[in-house]
Scaffold this motif. Structure first.
Motif, PDB file in Angstrom:
ATOM      1  N   GLN A  92       0.847  -1.109   0.097  1.00  0.00           N
ATOM      2  CA  GLN A  92      -0.109   0.098   0.074  1.00  0.00           C
ATOM      3  C   GLN A  92       0.760   1.198   0.050  1.00  0.00           C
ATOM      4  O   GLN A  92       1.871   1.057   0.591  1.00  0.00           O
ATOM      5  CB  GLN A  92      -0.974  -0.134   1.061  1.00  0.00           C
ATOM      6  N   GLY A  93       0.207   2.298  -0.477  1.00  0.00           N
ATOM      7  CA  GLY A  93       0.866   3.547  -0.558  1.00  0.00           C
ATOM      8  C   GLY A  93       0.695   4.374  -1.869  1.00  0.00           C
ATOM      9  O   GLY A  93      -0.200   4.006  -2.706  1.00  0.00           O
ATOM     10  N   THR A  94       1.619   5.309  -2.279  1.00  0.00           N
ATOM     11  CA  THR A  94       1.505   5.911  -3.364  1.00  0.00           C
ATOM     12  C   THR A  94       2.198   5.157  -4.312  1.00  0.00           C
ATOM     13  O   THR A  94       2.858   4.238  -4.239  1.00  0.00           O
ATOM     14  CB  THR A  94       2.132   7.528  -3.240  1.00  0.00           C
ATOM     15  N   LEU A  95       2.009   5.714  -5.670  1.00  0.00           N
ATOM     16  CA  LEU A  95       2.666   4.707  -6.780  1.00  0.00           C
ATOM     17  C   LEU A  95       4.211   4.777  -6.686  1.00  0.00           C
ATOM     18  O   LEU A  95       4.837   3.912  -6.766  1.00  0.00           O
ATOM     19  CB  LEU A  95       2.258   5.463  -8.267  1.00  0.00           C
ATOM     20  N   SER A  96       4.962   6.109  -6.252  1.00  0.00           N
ATOM     21  CA  SER A  96       6.265   5.832  -6.230  1.00  0.00           C
ATOM     22  C   SER A  96       6.648   5.275  -4.905  1.00  0.00           C
ATOM     23  O   SER A  96       7.810   4.449  -4.921  1.00  0.00           O
ATOM     24  CB  SER A  96       6.674   7.799  -6.039  1.00  0.00           C
ATOM     25  N   GLU A  97       6.036   5.209  -4.013  1.00  0.00           N
ATOM     26  CA  GLU A  97       6.371   4.371  -2.765  1.00  0.00           C
ATOM     27  C   GLU A  97       6.222   2.919  -3.052  1.00  0.00           C
ATOM     28  O   GLU A  97       7.131   1.934  -2.738  1.00  0.00           O
ATOM     29  CB  GLU A  97       5.406   4.582  -1.457  1.00  0.00           C
ATOM     30  N   LEU A  98       5.251   2.604  -3.777  1.00  0.00           N
ATOM     31  CA  LEU A  98       5.136   1.094  -4.187  1.00  0.00           C
ATOM     32  C   LEU A  98       6.084   0.739  -5.174  1.00  0.00           C
ATOM     33  O   LEU A  98       6.609  -0.479  -5.272  1.00  0.00           O
ATOM     34  CB  LEU A  98       3.674   0.807  -4.858  1.00  0.00           C
ATOM     35  N   GLU A  99       6.440   1.612  -6.280  1.00  0.00           N
ATOM     36  CA  GLU A  99       7.504   1.507  -7.123  1.00  0.00           C
ATOM     37  C   GLU A  99       9.009   0.952  -6.404  1.00  0.00           C
ATOM     38  O   GLU A  99       9.658   0.108  -6.736  1.00  0.00           O
ATOM     39  CB  GLU A  99       7.671   2.490  -7.999  1.00  0.00           C
ATOM     40  N   THR A 100       9.065   1.994  -5.596  1.00  0.00           N
ATOM     41  CA  THR A 100      10.251   1.632  -4.473  1.00  0.00           C
ATOM     42  C   THR A 100      10.512   0.437  -3.795  1.00  0.00           C
ATOM     43  O   THR A 100      11.305  -0.498  -3.921  1.00  0.00           O
ATOM     44  CB  THR A 100      10.494   2.781  -3.693  1.00  0.00           C
ATOM     45  N   ARG A 101       9.135  -0.078  -3.379  1.00  0.00           N
ATOM     46  CA  ARG A 101       9.051  -1.284  -2.421  1.00  0.00           C
ATOM     47  C   ARG A 101       9.233  -2.480  -3.330  1.00  0.00           C
ATOM     48  O   ARG A 101       9.875  -3.394  -3.132  1.00  0.00           O
ATOM     49  CB  ARG A 101       7.614  -1.126  -1.851  1.00  0.00           C
ATOM     50  N   ALA A 102       8.833  -2.251  -4.663  1.00  0.00           N
ATOM     51  CA  ALA A 102       8.702  -3.396  -5.610  1.00  0.00           C
ATOM     52  C   ALA A 102      10.202  -3.517  -6.394  1.00  0.00           C
ATOM     53  O   ALA A 102      10.223  -4.427  -7.138  1.00  0.00           O
ATOM     54  CB  ALA A 102       7.603  -3.360  -6.646  1.00  0.00           C
ATOM     55  N   GLY A 103      10.897  -2.487  -6.113  1.00  0.00           N
ATOM     56  CA  GLY A 103      12.146  -2.451  -6.667  1.00  0.00           C
ATOM     57  C   GLY A 103      11.990  -2.235  -8.461  1.00  0.00           C
ATOM     58  O   GLY A 103      12.856  -2.605  -9.043  1.00  0.00           O
ATOM     59  N   CYS A 104      11.057  -1.452  -8.486  1.00  0.00           N
ATOM     60  CA  CYS A 104      10.851  -1.048 -10.070  1.00  0.00           C
ATOM     61  C   CYS A 104      11.416   0.520 -10.172  1.00  0.00           C
ATOM     62  O   CYS A 104      11.736   1.033  -9.178  1.00  0.00           O
ATOM     63  CB  CYS A 104       9.461  -0.739 -10.414  1.00  0.00           C
ATOM     64  N   GLU A 105      11.692   0.598 -11.290  1.00  0.00           N
ATOM     65  CA  GLU A 105      12.306   1.998 -11.939  1.00  0.00           C
ATOM     66  C   GLU A 105      11.200   3.087 -11.605  1.00  0.00           C
ATOM     67  O   GLU A 105      10.210   2.907 -11.657  1.00  0.00           O
ATOM     68  CB  GLU A 105      12.951   1.984 -13.043  1.00  0.00           C
ATOM     69  N   PRO A 106      11.626   4.183 -11.126  1.00  0.00           N
ATOM     70  CA  PRO A 106      10.519   5.230 -11.024  1.00  0.00           C
ATOM     71  C   PRO A 106       9.911   5.603 -12.445  1.00  0.00           C
ATOM     72  O   PRO A 106      10.624   5.532 -13.406  1.00  0.00           O
ATOM     73  CB  PRO A 106      11.271   6.641 -10.780  1.00  0.00           C
ATOM     74  N   GLY A 107       8.589   5.629 -12.460  1.00  0.00           N
ATOM     75  CA  GLY A 107       7.683   5.938 -13.491  1.00  0.00           C
ATOM     76  C   GLY A 107       7.381   4.889 -14.310  1.00  0.00           C
ATOM     77  O   GLY A 107       7.000   4.598 -15.521  1.00  0.00           O
ATOM     78  N   SER A 108       7.842   3.423 -13.763  1.00  0.00           N
ATOM     79  CA  SER A 108       7.565   2.130 -14.552  1.00  0.00           C
ATOM     80  C   SER A 108       5.996   1.633 -14.485  1.00  0.00           C
ATOM     81  O   SER A 108       5.595   1.051 -15.348  1.00  0.00           O
ATOM     82  CB  SER A 108       8.238   1.047 -13.962  1.00  0.00           C
ATOM     83  N   GLY A 109       5.089   2.462 -13.829  1.00  0.00           N
ATOM     84  CA  GLY A 109       3.746   2.290 -13.625  1.00  0.00           C
ATOM     85  C   GLY A 109       3.282   1.386 -13.038  1.00  0.00           C
ATOM     86  O   GLY A 109       3.779   0.358 -12.298  1.00  0.00           O
ATOM     87  N   LEU A 110       1.856   1.396 -12.669  1.00  0.00           N
ATOM     88  CA  LEU A 110       1.080   0.562 -11.741  1.00  0.00           C
ATOM     89  C   LEU A 110       1.143  -0.870 -12.110  1.00  0.00           C
ATOM     90  O   LEU A 110       1.366  -1.873 -11.261  1.00  0.00           O
ATOM     91  CB  LEU A 110      -0.103   0.956 -11.664  1.00  0.00           C
ATOM     92  N   GLU A 111       1.237  -1.123 -13.399  1.00  0.00           N
ATOM     93  CA  GLU A 111       1.310  -2.598 -14.179  1.00  0.00           C
ATOM     94  C   GLU A 111       2.451  -3.345 -13.642  1.00  0.00           C
ATOM     95  O   GLU A 111       2.208  -4.435 -13.113  1.00  0.00           O
ATOM     96  CB  GLU A 111       1.031  -2.394 -15.527  1.00  0.00           C
ATOM     97  N   GLU A 112       3.659  -2.785 -13.667  1.00  0.00           N
ATOM     98  CA  GLU A 112       4.836  -3.428 -13.290  1.00  0.00           C
ATOM     99  C   GLU A 112       4.817  -3.573 -11.975  1.00  0.00           C
ATOM    100  O   GLU A 112       5.229  -4.582 -11.375  1.00  0.00           O
ATOM    101  CB  GLU A 112       5.956  -2.310 -13.642  1.00  0.00           C
ATOM    102  N   VAL A 113       4.360  -2.458 -11.189  1.00  0.00           N
ATOM    103  CA  VAL A 113       4.179  -2.818  -9.576  1.00  0.00           C
ATOM    104  C   VAL A 113       3.037  -4.016  -9.346  1.00  0.00           C
ATOM    105  O   VAL A 113       3.721  -4.784  -8.390  1.00  0.00           O
ATOM    106  CB  VAL A 113       3.757  -1.581  -8.777  1.00  0.00           C
ATOM    107  N   PHE A 114       2.405  -4.006  -9.829  1.00  0.00           N
ATOM    108  CA  PHE A 114       1.225  -5.022  -9.640  1.00  0.00           C
ATOM    109  C   PHE A 114       1.707  -6.391 -10.040  1.00  0.00           C
ATOM    110  O   PHE A 114       1.692  -7.421  -9.231  1.00  0.00           O
ATOM    111  CB  PHE A 114       0.089  -4.668 -10.493  1.00  0.00           C
ATOM    112  N   LEU A 115       2.448  -6.491 -11.167  1.00  0.00           N
ATOM    113  CA  LEU A 115       3.204  -7.798 -11.548  1.00  0.00           C
ATOM    114  C   LEU A 115       4.143  -8.363 -10.395  1.00  0.00           C
ATOM    115  O   LEU A 115       4.277  -9.522 -10.193  1.00  0.00           O
ATOM    116  CB  LEU A 115       3.823  -7.802 -12.900  1.00  0.00           C
TER     117      LEU A 115
END
Lengths: 435, 233
Positions: free
Chosen positions: B207-230
């Protein structure tokens, strides 16, 4: 609250089930009325020639009660479906969960729904009012207090059927599931009535729970306060249970605890209900009451009466005795104790082998009298003798003269119930379902 | 702040919600995201107090809100319902506006903003899927509780309709309401929500904002929700 009632009424008026109920009730009541009308006319013909026969012609028993029998059928078999729908449709459509989140109180929502169902009851009763109108316009006699008593009974029956149906709808998952317990209660009453008329089984012992038993005294022109109180308690209990069960967010534990509290409270109150002994005889011929002079004299008997009757309940003599003496005595002297050992015995052993069979023993304090007669002409003097009272001065209330009526044509009733009523129901349905 | 703590629900042996704890800041739009069967609707029903939970608490502004009083702070509109199906949309909306004490002008504005004007005389049962969805959103907007929860609010809306609804929801949120939306279309969620709650098999996956989730998921900033979700779900 007002807007909730408007919402419920609009939903009900737009529903198909209400107008199907109306469409079926009109002709059903019409058929019963026309049959009774015709039979009453046939029975009246000899009375026009021999006036003594007229005393047996009571339009309340001969025409109005049979016509209202059809309304009873509609209230028993069709009306529960309309009442169940008021909650079930909202449950299925998600509307109930939305309504629970509005500032409207749960009790206000239930009151609005009950008001809408009451409107449906009124629609079922309308053909009955049409019966009264046609009967009156045909020259028939209506004794208003007796008729109002019947309407009160119909109202109480409608109220209890409504309460059962709403609770069934609140507790069941779907309308069809709710219909099962609701119809089990209404139709189960017929089984209880059947049991109470015959053998002394466990069914006969609980036959007082029959819903038709609610209506019966009112159909006889008698307002029994015990019955009114019992219905009020049962209705309040069922509405409380509905409030407990219809909110989907309430866990099962509190629901069950609340149910136990309501059931125990209602049972405790219902145990007290038989102690309410009053009743009002609204019949024109005061058939449930002794004459005023006899009543006054009976009330002077210093000690409670104890009557032991050795007659089977289904014995015509017992029925006659009950109607002409015992029921009236219970109304006049509520402390009278009536014991019938024959009622406890299975029918196959009531073959007249008991030497006591047919005897009636009267006791008041240390005094005792015995008779095999069930006629008031013999029983009342025996009671005066037992109590050491002089016979009351003869009072001669005006004898019931009867109301024979012969009407050659029932065309107006046929037109009203078979053509106008269905047409009106269809028009109303189209009108209310059109936006 | 809306705060849910250790919410759990079992249906027999099926664990529908497993000690879900989440926070939604006030006046934001939060999206509950997860595949079918993740427990989104069960979570919303439980939060709304419309389904008994096995355990868990809900706080609003640090006050514990028991199940029976949830309707004082929360209004939840289910997905795919047709409430009061036999009545006209106009009558139903007027009724809800009236019980919530809403002024007529606000109701009219909502009707216009959601382009419902042409369908007001139609019965609720006759509304098309998209119109029925806008009708349900209108119902939700007429409520007055500080938290509004909508189940699949964009399901059935075309892109144009969705692009009109999202700004309206943002306005409502910035005007002082907290919105919790259950969404299964990731692109829709990304357009509408500021906060994301990711569910998987009844468990909180993030849970969190998109950027927080991107960080948590180890995604690059701006990679989007789909990448985080996967990655997280």
């Amino acid at each position: 609250m007002r807007s909730a009632i408007q919402l419920e009424l609009r939903s009900l008026l737009a529903s198909r089930s209400l107008w199907i109920l109306s469409l079926l009730t009109g002709p059903l009541v019409g058929f019963s009325f026309i049959q009774a009308f015709s039979l009453y006319g046939e029975a009246s013909k000899p009375a026009l020639v021999t006036p003594q026969l007229a005393a047996g012609l009571d339009p309340f028993d001969g025409v109005i009660i049979p016509a209202y029998g059809a309304i009873y059928l509609a209230l028993t078999l069709l009306f529960p479906f309309v009442a169940i729908r008021v909650i079930s449709t909202d449950k299925d459509s998600g509307a109930l969960r939305l309504l629970f989140q509005t500032p409207l109180r749960s009790s206000a929502l239930l009151a609005a729904k009950a008001t809408a169902v009451l409107f449906a009851w009124l629609l079922v009763e309308l053909p009955g009012l049409l019966v009264l109108l046609i009967w009156r316009l045909s020259g028939g006699h209506i004794f208003a207090p007796e008729t109002l008593c019947l309407l009160l009974g119909q109202f109480l029956y409608g109220v209890i059927v409504t309460a059962i149906s709403l609770f069934a709808a609140a507790a069941a998952e779907s309308a069809s599931t709710a219909a099962l317990p609701a119809l089990a209660c209404t139709l189960g009453s017929w089984v209880l009535d059947f049991a109470s008329a015959g053998e002394s089984s466990w069914l006969a012992k609980i036959s007082w729970l029959s819903l038709t038993a609610v209506l019966r005294p009112f159909e006889q022109g008698l307002v029994v306060w015990r019955v009114v109180g019992g219905i009020a308690i049962a209705t309040a209990g069922l509405f409380a249970l509905t409030l407990l069960w219809w909110h989907p967010g309430r866990p099962l534990g509190p629901k069950l605890r609340g149910t136990a509290t309501v059931v125990v409270s209602c049972a405790a109150l219902l145990v007290l209900a038989p102690h309410v002994t009053g009743s009002v005889d609204l019949t024109e011929d005061q058939r449930h009451s002794f004459s005023p002079a006899v009543r006054t004299e009976l009330q002077q008997i210093p000690e409670p009466l104890r009557i032991t009757v050795y007659l089977a309940p289904e014995d015509p003599r017992m029925m006659d005795f009950n109607r002409s003496i015992l029921a009236k005595l219970r109304r006049t002297l509520p402390r009278t104790q009536i014991i019938n050992p024959e009622a406890e015995r299975p029918a196959m052993f009531k073959t007249g082998q008991d030497p006591n069979y047919g005897r009636v023993i009267y006791e008041s304090g240390p005094r005792r009298a015995e008779s095999t007669s069930t006629s008031p002409e013999e029983v009342l003097p025996l009671l005066w003798n037992l109590a050491g009272l002089p016979p009351p001065a003869a009072d001669d209330p005006a004898a019931y003269r009867g109301y024979p009526l012969v009407v050659n044509s029932s065309r107006a009733a046929e037109l009203a119930f078979y053509a106008l009523w269905p047409a009106l129901s269809l028009v109303c349905w189209l009108l209310f379902s059109w936006r | 702040m809306l705060s849910v703590q250790t919410l759990s629900k079992n249906f027999g042996t099926l664990r529908a919600l497993d000690r879900i704890s989440l926070d939604v800041p006030r006046n934001t739009i939060a999206g509950i995201i997860g595949p079918n069967g993740a427990g989104k609707t069960t979570l919303l029903l439980g939060m709304a107090g419309l389904l008994p939970m096995d355990s868990g608490r809900l706080y609003w502004e640090d006050h514990l809100i028991p199940g029976r009083t949830r309707s004082q702070v929360l209004f939840y509109v289910e997905d795919a319902i047709r409430p009061h199906a036999q009545l006209s949309a106009e009558f139903v909306l007027r009724f809800y506006a009236s019980v919530f004490g809403r002024e007529r002008t606000l109701a009219e504005t909502i009707i216009d903003r959601l382009q419902l004007r042409d369908f007001m005389r139609a019965r609720v049962s006759e509304l098309s899927k998209g119109t029925a969805k806008r009708f349900l959103i209108a119902l939700g907007l007429l409520s007055t509780q500080p938290i509004l929860m909508l189940d699949e609010p964009f399901d059935g809306l075309d892109l144009k309709q969705m692009l009109e609804v999202v700004p309206l929801l943002r306005e409502i949120s910035s005007a002082g309401r907290t919105l919790v939306l259950s969404i299964h279309q990731l692109r829709d969620a990304e357009r509408a929500c500021e906060q994301f709650i990711l569910l998987r098999d009844g468990k909180l996956a993030g849970q969190g904002t998109l950027s927080e989730l991107e960080t948590r998921a180890g995604c690059e900033p701006g990679s989007g929700l789909e990448e985080v979700f996967l990655r997280l779900v």
